[in-house]
Design an enzyme around this catalytic site. Structure first.
Site, PDB file in Angstrom:
ATOM      1  CE1 TYR A 150      -3.561  -2.542   0.309  1.00  0.00           C
ATOM      2  CE2 TYR A 150      -2.582  -3.170   2.405  1.00  0.00           C
ATOM      3  CZ  TYR A 150      -3.475  -3.408   1.384  1.00  0.00           C
ATOM      4  OH  TYR A 150      -4.273  -4.512   1.431  1.00  0.00           O
ATOM      5  CD  GLU A 191      -3.718 -14.562   2.701  1.00  0.00           C
ATOM      6  OE1 GLU A 191      -4.527 -14.441   3.622  1.00  0.00           O
ATOM      7  OE2 GLU A 191      -3.119 -13.595   2.209  1.00  0.00           O
TER       8      GLU A 191
HETATM    9  N1  LIG Z   1       5.736 -19.150   4.529  1.00  0.00           N
HETATM   10  C1  LIG Z   1       6.062 -18.094   3.766  1.00  0.00           C
HETATM   11  N2  LIG Z   1       7.108 -18.173   2.898  1.00  0.00           N
HETATM   12  C2  LIG Z   1       7.435 -17.120   2.117  1.00  0.00           C
HETATM   13  N3  LIG Z   1       6.802 -15.935   2.141  1.00  0.00           N
HETATM   14  C3  LIG Z   1       5.766 -15.789   2.996  1.00  0.00           C
HETATM   15  C4  LIG Z   1       5.333 -16.860   3.834  1.00  0.00           C
HETATM   16  N4  LIG Z   1       4.279 -16.424   4.551  1.00  0.00           N
HETATM   17  C5  LIG Z   1       4.061 -15.156   4.182  1.00  0.00           C
HETATM   18  N5  LIG Z   1       4.961 -14.746   3.261  1.00  0.00           N
HETATM   19  C6  LIG Z   1       5.038 -13.392   2.660  1.00  0.00           C
HETATM   20  O1  LIG Z   1       4.262 -12.502   3.446  1.00  0.00           O
HETATM   21  C7  LIG Z   1       3.138 -12.003   2.712  1.00  0.00           C
HETATM   22  C8  LIG Z   1       1.938 -11.845   3.611  1.00  0.00           C
HETATM   23  O2  LIG Z   1       1.612 -13.074   4.207  1.00  0.00           O
HETATM   24  P1  LIG Z   1       0.150 -13.706   4.113  1.00  0.00           P
HETATM   25  O3  LIG Z   1       0.198 -15.027   4.786  1.00  0.00           O
HETATM   26  O4  LIG Z   1      -0.308 -13.701   2.723  1.00  0.00           O
HETATM   27  O5  LIG Z   1      -0.705 -12.718   5.028  1.00  0.00           O
HETATM   28  P2  LIG Z   1      -1.769 -11.560   4.679  1.00  0.00           P
HETATM   29  O6  LIG Z   1      -3.109 -12.142   5.007  1.00  0.00           O
HETATM   30  O7  LIG Z   1      -1.430 -10.459   5.592  1.00  0.00           O
HETATM   31  O8  LIG Z   1      -1.646 -11.234   3.221  1.00  0.00           O
HETATM   32  C9  LIG Z   1       2.987 -13.000   1.561  1.00  0.00           C
HETATM   33  O9  LIG Z   1       2.343 -12.408   0.465  1.00  0.00           O
HETATM   34  C10 LIG Z   1       4.449 -13.363   1.275  1.00  0.00           C
HETATM   35  O10 LIG Z   1       5.103 -12.334   0.561  1.00  0.00           O
HETATM   36 MG   LIG Z   2      -1.670 -12.526   1.634  1.00  0.00          MG
END
Ligand SMILES: Nc1ncnc2c1ncn2[C@@H]1O[C@H](COP(=O)(O)OP(=O)(O)O)[C@@H](O)[C@H]1O
Ligand SMILES: [Mg+2]
Length: 356
Positions: A249, A305
């Site tokens: 953002y 997710e």
């Molecule tokens: N296990 C993981 N391995 C690599 N990158 C991750 C992982 N979990 C999260 N990320 C990074 O963090 C970002 C946000 O996490 P996410 O689980 O999608 O939460 P949100 O619901 O806040 O989008 C992801 O888009 C990715 O870039």
């Molecule tokens: Mg996400």
């Protein structure tokens, strides 16, 4: 007679501002020949107000939230409906997590998107993972920690043993990367956990995957017997360490979006298959955006997710991926409203009283 569509926007969540932009776009694209839009702003204190939108308001990127509008009180009797259908465009807590959906069920109003169950489990990244895993789909290895119940002195070693470093720490229920941390070594773990626990009492620690981030838009099939419809995949390439709040953002160049994603035909099919099955495993209805990781080295896919009220701005992935799949933004909204009305009708036919 036009169908009165209440567009609910704003809300009591960290994603309030994103909602103002998503809803501005939704209102602009709702088919004015079919629908009369009733904008309802929800301020950060949770007050609902009927909002008159001027031409200028409607042309703006972001909707206004004024405190002087008449309060909109939802009648729970369902007798005299003030609107015909509700389009909740509120991301995150109290909008996307089943609570609002529960209120709308009590009010006996049709509403767009997932029901109470799918909204709630979609919001909880850990419960979602359990269902996804149960459906035989791949998830990233993780540990779930409860505030006040995890072994603070042992957790860094446990994570090292089970997941290794780097790892990701994230609140089970949040969004927009709020409280998400990439932890490179054990010395950073406790600080990351403390921050994540500010947002939720359950926090996930996940193995960090060096991955491409692929997303798909899913839409309920208008034929109740049909499989969910899945768009072409899109890809997000953050220019930051990961797809953080800043990348999403604050930094205009925080991420490159590519639709369709550069995947082989087989990879595309695999991604679409996971998205379709994930939507079903989570009891999805209406719509959802399913986010996947593709390991850069092994090519393995993982479910990351699901977002049941995905971003809806004119540059958001959900409507963009449908556009690239041949379904325009306005047509998509019409489909969503029709799905909401059809579900309400199906449910209204159910027996709620039992007589011997
Ligand atoms: N296990 C993981 N391995 C690599 N990158 C991750 C992982 N979990 C999260 N990320 C990074 O963090 C970002 C946000 O996490 P996410 O689980 O999608 O939460 P949100 O619901 O806040 O989008 C992801 O888009 C990715 O870039
Ligand atoms: Mg996400």
């Amino acid at each position: 007679m036009k169908i009165r569509v209440a567009v609910l926007y704003g809300g009591k969540s960290g994603e309030h501002e994103v909602s103002l932009r998503s809803a501005a776009s939704v209102i602009r694209h709702l088919d004015s020949k079919r629908y009369e839009v009733i904008p309802i702003a929800v301020d950060k204190a949770g007050r609902w107000s009927l909002t008159e939108l001027s031409e200028k308001d409607r042309a703006a990127e972001s909707l206004p939230v004024r405190s002087n509008g008449p309060e909109f009180v939802l009648p729970l009797s369902g007798a005299a409906r003030p609107v015909d259908v509700v389009f909740p465009v509120i991301h995150g807590t109290f909008g996307e997590d089943g609570t609002l959906q529960g209120l709308l069920e009590l009010a006996d109003l049709p509403y767009v998107g997932c029901g109470v169950l799918a909204s709630a489990v979609g919001m909880d990244k850990e419960v979602a993972k359990r269902l996804i895993q149960g459906a035989g789909l791949p998830i990233v290895p993780y540990l779930a920690l409860r505030k006040d119940a995890y072994a603070r002195d042992k957790v860094a070693a446990q994570v090292g043993e089970k997941l290794g470093y780097p790892c990701f720490v994230k609140p089970a229920n949040a969004g927009s990367s709020v409280g998400v941390h990439k932890v490179k070594d054990p010395s950073q773990l406790l600080a990351a956990l403390d921050d994540s626990f500010r947002y939720d009492t359950k926090v996930l620690v996940e193995k960090a995957i060096a991955a491409r981030e692929v997303e798909l838009s899913v839409l309920e099939n208008p034929d109740p017997a049909g499989e969910p419809l899945v768009s072409v995949p899109g890809e997000i390439t953050p220019s930051h360490e990961f797809y953080s709040y800043e990348a999403k953002y604050l930094d205009e160049k925080g991420a490159a979006l590519l639709i369709p994603a550069k995947l082989t035909a087989e990879q595309t099919q695999r991604a679409q298959d996971i998205a379709r099955r994930a939507f079903r495993a989570l009891e999805g209805e209406g719509m959802a955006r399913v986010d996947l990781f593709v390991d850069r080295v092994s090519g393995d896919f993982y479910f990351n997710e699901v977002n049941t009220i995905p971003g809806f701005t004119s540059i958001s992935m959900y409507p963009k991926m449908w556009e690239a799949s041949g379904l325009g933004y306005s047509e998509l909204l019409t489909r969503l409203v029709e799905l909401a009305l059809a579900r309400h009708k199906r449910k209204a036919e159910l027996v709620r009283e039992f007589h011997v």
